[in-house]
Design a protein around this motif. Structure first.
Motif, PDB file in Angstrom:
ATOM      1  N   SER A  37       0.858  -1.185   0.000  1.00 46.99           N
ATOM      2  CA  SER A  37       0.000   0.000   0.000  1.00 46.99           C
ATOM      3  C   SER A  37       0.892   1.232   0.000  1.00 46.99           C
ATOM      4  CB  SER A  37      -0.898   0.001   1.237  1.00 46.99           C
ATOM      5  OG  SER A  37      -1.608   1.204   1.335  1.00 46.99           O
ATOM      6  N   VAL A  38       0.456   2.291  -0.696  1.00 43.51           N
ATOM      7  CA  VAL A  38       1.257   3.513  -0.734  1.00 43.51           C
ATOM      8  C   VAL A  38       0.646   4.648   0.076  1.00 43.51           C
ATOM      9  CG1 VAL A  38       2.432   3.003  -2.891  1.00 43.51           C
ATOM     10  CG2 VAL A  38       0.235   4.193  -2.946  1.00 43.51           C
ATOM     11  N   ASP A  39      -0.616   4.532   0.480  1.00 42.74           N
ATOM     12  CA  ASP A  39      -1.244   5.590   1.270  1.00 42.74           C
ATOM     13  C   ASP A  39      -2.169   4.990   2.309  1.00 42.74           C
ATOM     14  OD1 ASP A  39      -1.931   8.101   2.170  1.00 42.74           O
ATOM     15  OD2 ASP A  39      -3.489   8.405   0.646  1.00 42.74           O
ATOM     16  N   PRO A  40      -1.712   4.673   3.477  1.00 42.30           N
ATOM     17  CA  PRO A  40      -0.347   4.843   3.988  1.00 42.30           C
ATOM     18  C   PRO A  40       0.568   3.741   3.458  1.00 42.30           C
ATOM     19  CG  PRO A  40      -1.673   3.770   5.650  1.00 42.30           C
ATOM     20  CD  PRO A  40      -2.610   4.102   4.499  1.00 42.30           C
ATOM     21  N   VAL A  41       1.870   3.997   3.525  1.00 42.59           N
ATOM     22  CA  VAL A  41       2.844   3.024   3.046  1.00 42.59           C
ATOM     23  C   VAL A  41       2.851   1.821   3.977  1.00 42.59           C
ATOM     24  CG1 VAL A  41       5.271   2.570   2.584  1.00 42.59           C
ATOM     25  CG2 VAL A  41       4.281   4.772   1.955  1.00 42.59           C
ATOM     26  N   GLU A  42       2.629   0.643   3.391  1.00 41.19           N
ATOM     27  CA  GLU A  42       2.674  -0.611   4.145  1.00 41.19           C
ATOM     28  C   GLU A  42       3.549  -1.594   3.393  1.00 41.19           C
ATOM     29  OE1 GLU A  42      -1.052  -2.299   5.415  1.00 41.19           O
ATOM     30  OE2 GLU A  42      -1.973  -0.322   5.427  1.00 41.19           O
ATOM     31  N   LEU A  43       4.370  -2.309   4.150  1.00 37.69           N
ATOM     32  CA  LEU A  43       5.248  -3.312   3.568  1.00 37.69           C
ATOM     33  C   LEU A  43       4.858  -4.691   4.043  1.00 37.69           C
ATOM     34  CD1 LEU A  43       8.683  -1.548   4.152  1.00 37.69           C
ATOM     35  CD2 LEU A  43       7.244  -1.444   2.122  1.00 37.69           C
ATOM     36  N   GLU A  44       5.138  -5.680   3.202  1.00 42.02           N
ATOM     37  CA  GLU A  44       4.886  -7.072   3.550  1.00 42.02           C
ATOM     38  C   GLU A  44       6.150  -7.861   3.240  1.00 42.02           C
ATOM     39  OE1 GLU A  44       2.440  -9.692   0.841  1.00 42.02           O
ATOM     40  OE2 GLU A  44       1.094  -9.481   2.554  1.00 42.02           O
ATOM     41  N   SER A  45       6.453  -8.829   4.063  1.00 41.38           N
ATOM     42  CA  SER A  45       7.637  -9.649   3.848  1.00 41.38           C
ATOM     43  C   SER A  45       7.397 -10.627   2.712  1.00 41.38           C
ATOM     44  CB  SER A  45       7.981 -10.398   5.132  1.00 41.38           C
ATOM     45  OG  SER A  45       9.047 -11.275   4.907  1.00 41.38           O
ATOM     46  N   ASP A  46       8.279 -10.624   1.714  1.00 46.37           N
ATOM     47  CA  ASP A  46       8.200 -11.593   0.617  1.00 46.37           C
ATOM     48  C   ASP A  46       8.680 -12.951   1.079  1.00 46.37           C
ATOM     49  OD1 ASP A  46       7.041 -10.189  -1.408  1.00 46.37           O
ATOM     50  OD2 ASP A  46       8.895  -9.704  -2.449  1.00 46.37           O
ATOM     51  N   ASP A  47       9.473 -12.990   2.159  1.00 43.95           N
ATOM     52  CA  ASP A  47       9.990 -14.252   2.673  1.00 43.95           C
ATOM     53  C   ASP A  47       8.856 -15.160   3.120  1.00 43.95           C
ATOM     54  OD1 ASP A  47      12.534 -13.337   2.202  1.00 43.95           O
ATOM     55  OD2 ASP A  47      12.842 -12.626   4.256  1.00 43.95           O
ATOM     56  N   ASP A  48       7.752 -14.594   3.619  1.00 40.78           N
ATOM     57  CA  ASP A  48       6.614 -15.396   4.052  1.00 40.78           C
ATOM     58  C   ASP A  48       6.017 -16.168   2.889  1.00 40.78           C
ATOM     59  OD1 ASP A  48       6.912 -14.445   6.608  1.00 40.78           O
ATOM     60  OD2 ASP A  48       5.338 -12.920   6.420  1.00 40.78           O
ATOM     61  N   ASP A  49       5.942 -15.530   1.722  1.00 36.12           N
ATOM     62  CA  ASP A  49       5.380 -16.197   0.552  1.00 36.12           C
ATOM     63  C   ASP A  49       6.235 -17.384   0.145  1.00 36.12           C
ATOM     64  OD1 ASP A  49       3.367 -14.362   0.490  1.00 36.12           O
ATOM     65  OD2 ASP A  49       4.305 -13.101  -1.040  1.00 36.12           O
ATOM     66  N   ASP A  50       7.547 -17.238   0.227  1.00 35.13           N
ATOM     67  CA  ASP A  50       8.433 -18.330  -0.130  1.00 35.13           C
ATOM     68  C   ASP A  50       8.227 -19.525   0.788  1.00 35.13           C
ATOM     69  OD1 ASP A  50       9.476 -16.809  -2.115  1.00 35.13           O
ATOM     70  OD2 ASP A  50      11.267 -16.184  -1.005  1.00 35.13           O
ATOM     71  N   ASP A  51       8.014 -19.282   2.073  1.00 39.34           N
ATOM     72  CA  ASP A  51       7.792 -20.370   3.014  1.00 39.34           C
ATOM     73  C   ASP A  51       6.529 -21.131   2.661  1.00 39.34           C
ATOM     74  OD1 ASP A  51      10.054 -19.680   4.399  1.00 39.34           O
ATOM     75  OD2 ASP A  51       8.989 -18.585   5.979  1.00 39.34           O
ATOM     76  N   ASP A  52       5.469 -20.408   2.271  1.00 44.03           N
ATOM     77  CA  ASP A  52       4.216 -21.066   1.916  1.00 44.03           C
ATOM     78  C   ASP A  52       4.403 -21.961   0.699  1.00 44.03           C
ATOM     79  OD1 ASP A  52       2.983 -19.775   3.983  1.00 44.03           O
ATOM     80  OD2 ASP A  52       2.084 -18.210   2.720  1.00 44.03           O
ATOM     81  N   GLU A  53       5.169 -21.482  -0.284  1.00 43.99           N
ATOM     82  CA  GLU A  53       5.387 -22.278  -1.477  1.00 43.99           C
ATOM     83  C   GLU A  53       6.157 -23.540  -1.132  1.00 43.99           C
ATOM     84  OE1 GLU A  53       7.249 -19.831  -4.391  1.00 43.99           O
ATOM     85  OE2 GLU A  53       5.571 -18.437  -4.482  1.00 43.99           O
ATOM     86  N   ASP A  54       7.151 -23.423  -0.258  1.00 44.73           N
ATOM     87  CA  ASP A  54       7.922 -24.591   0.138  1.00 44.73           C
ATOM     88  C   ASP A  54       7.032 -25.618   0.822  1.00 44.73           C
ATOM     89  OD1 ASP A  54      10.179 -23.460  -0.883  1.00 44.73           O
ATOM     90  OD2 ASP A  54      10.985 -22.786   1.049  1.00 44.73           O
ATOM     91  N   GLU A  55       6.112 -25.163   1.687  1.00 43.70           N
ATOM     92  CA  GLU A  55       5.214 -26.073   2.376  1.00 43.70           C
ATOM     93  C   GLU A  55       4.320 -26.793   1.387  1.00 43.70           C
ATOM     94  OE1 GLU A  55       3.108 -23.908   5.340  1.00 43.70           O
ATOM     95  OE2 GLU A  55       4.929 -23.395   6.443  1.00 43.70           O
ATOM     96  N   ASP A  56       3.816 -26.079   0.377  1.00 43.27           N
ATOM     97  CA  ASP A  56       2.975 -26.703  -0.628  1.00 43.27           C
ATOM     98  C   ASP A  56       3.753 -27.774  -1.372  1.00 43.27           C
ATOM     99  OD1 ASP A  56       0.934 -25.033   0.098  1.00 43.27           O
ATOM    100  OD2 ASP A  56       1.222 -23.631  -1.572  1.00 43.27           O
ATOM    101  N   PHE A  57       5.000 -27.490  -1.678  1.00 40.80           N
ATOM    102  CA  PHE A  57       5.835 -28.449  -2.391  1.00 40.80           C
ATOM    103  C   PHE A  57       6.096 -29.670  -1.522  1.00 40.80           C
ATOM    104  CE2 PHE A  57       9.940 -30.091  -3.911  1.00 40.80           C
ATOM    105  CZ  PHE A  57       9.586 -30.333  -5.229  1.00 40.80           C
ATOM    106  N   ASP A  58       6.361 -29.436  -0.234  1.00 41.63           N
ATOM    107  CA  ASP A  58       6.592 -30.541   0.688  1.00 41.63           C
ATOM    108  C   ASP A  58       5.355 -31.434   0.773  1.00 41.63           C
ATOM    109  OD1 ASP A  58       9.122 -29.638   1.171  1.00 41.63           O
ATOM    110  OD2 ASP A  58       8.627 -28.672   3.089  1.00 41.63           O
ATOM    111  N   ASP A  59       4.174 -30.843   0.819  1.00 40.05           N
ATOM    112  CA  ASP A  59       2.944 -31.619   0.870  1.00 40.05           C
ATOM    113  C   ASP A  59       2.823 -32.499  -0.366  1.00 40.05           C
ATOM    114  OD1 ASP A  59       2.304 -30.459   3.260  1.00 40.05           O
ATOM    115  OD2 ASP A  59       0.876 -29.022   2.409  1.00 40.05           O
ATOM    116  N   PHE A  60       3.188 -31.968  -1.512  1.00 41.28           N
ATOM    117  CA  PHE A  60       3.117 -32.723  -2.754  1.00 41.28           C
ATOM    118  C   PHE A  60       4.032 -33.935  -2.677  1.00 41.28           C
ATOM    119  CE2 PHE A  60       4.513 -33.563  -7.117  1.00 41.28           C
ATOM    120  CZ  PHE A  60       3.281 -33.814  -7.696  1.00 41.28           C
TER     121      PHE A  60
END
Length: 77
Positions: A37-60
């Motif tokens: 978000s830019v108004d107000p500026v909000e940041l989100e960690s991209d590292d969290d998304d990577d962890d979710d993808e790894d978990e999905d792969f592990d489940d597979f």
């Protein structure tokens, strides 16, 4: 002033030049961040998304192992 959501360190960027989706990184902790978000500026960690993808792969992988075990059992009959 923007703070890192992971370590709360101040991130030195010009807030007026940020767009949603812009990648950033924290100089203090090295976290990969994304502007959500830019108004107000909000940041989100991209590292969290990577962890979710790894978990999905592990489940597979676990599902594949279960199928292999079932096939071996059927062959033994």
């Amino acid at each position: 002033m923007i703070n890192c959501p992971a370590c709360d360190a101040v991130i030195d960027v010009d807030e007026d030049e940020l767009d949603e989706g812009d990648p950033l990184s924290c100089d203090e902790c090295g976290a990969s961040l994304r502007v959500v978000s830019v108004d107000p500026v909000e940041l989100e960690s991209d590292d969290d998304d990577d962890d979710d993808e790894d978990e999905d792969f592990d489940d597979f992988d676990e599902d594949d192992e279960d199928e292999e075990e079932e096939e071996e059992e059927e062959e033994n009959w």
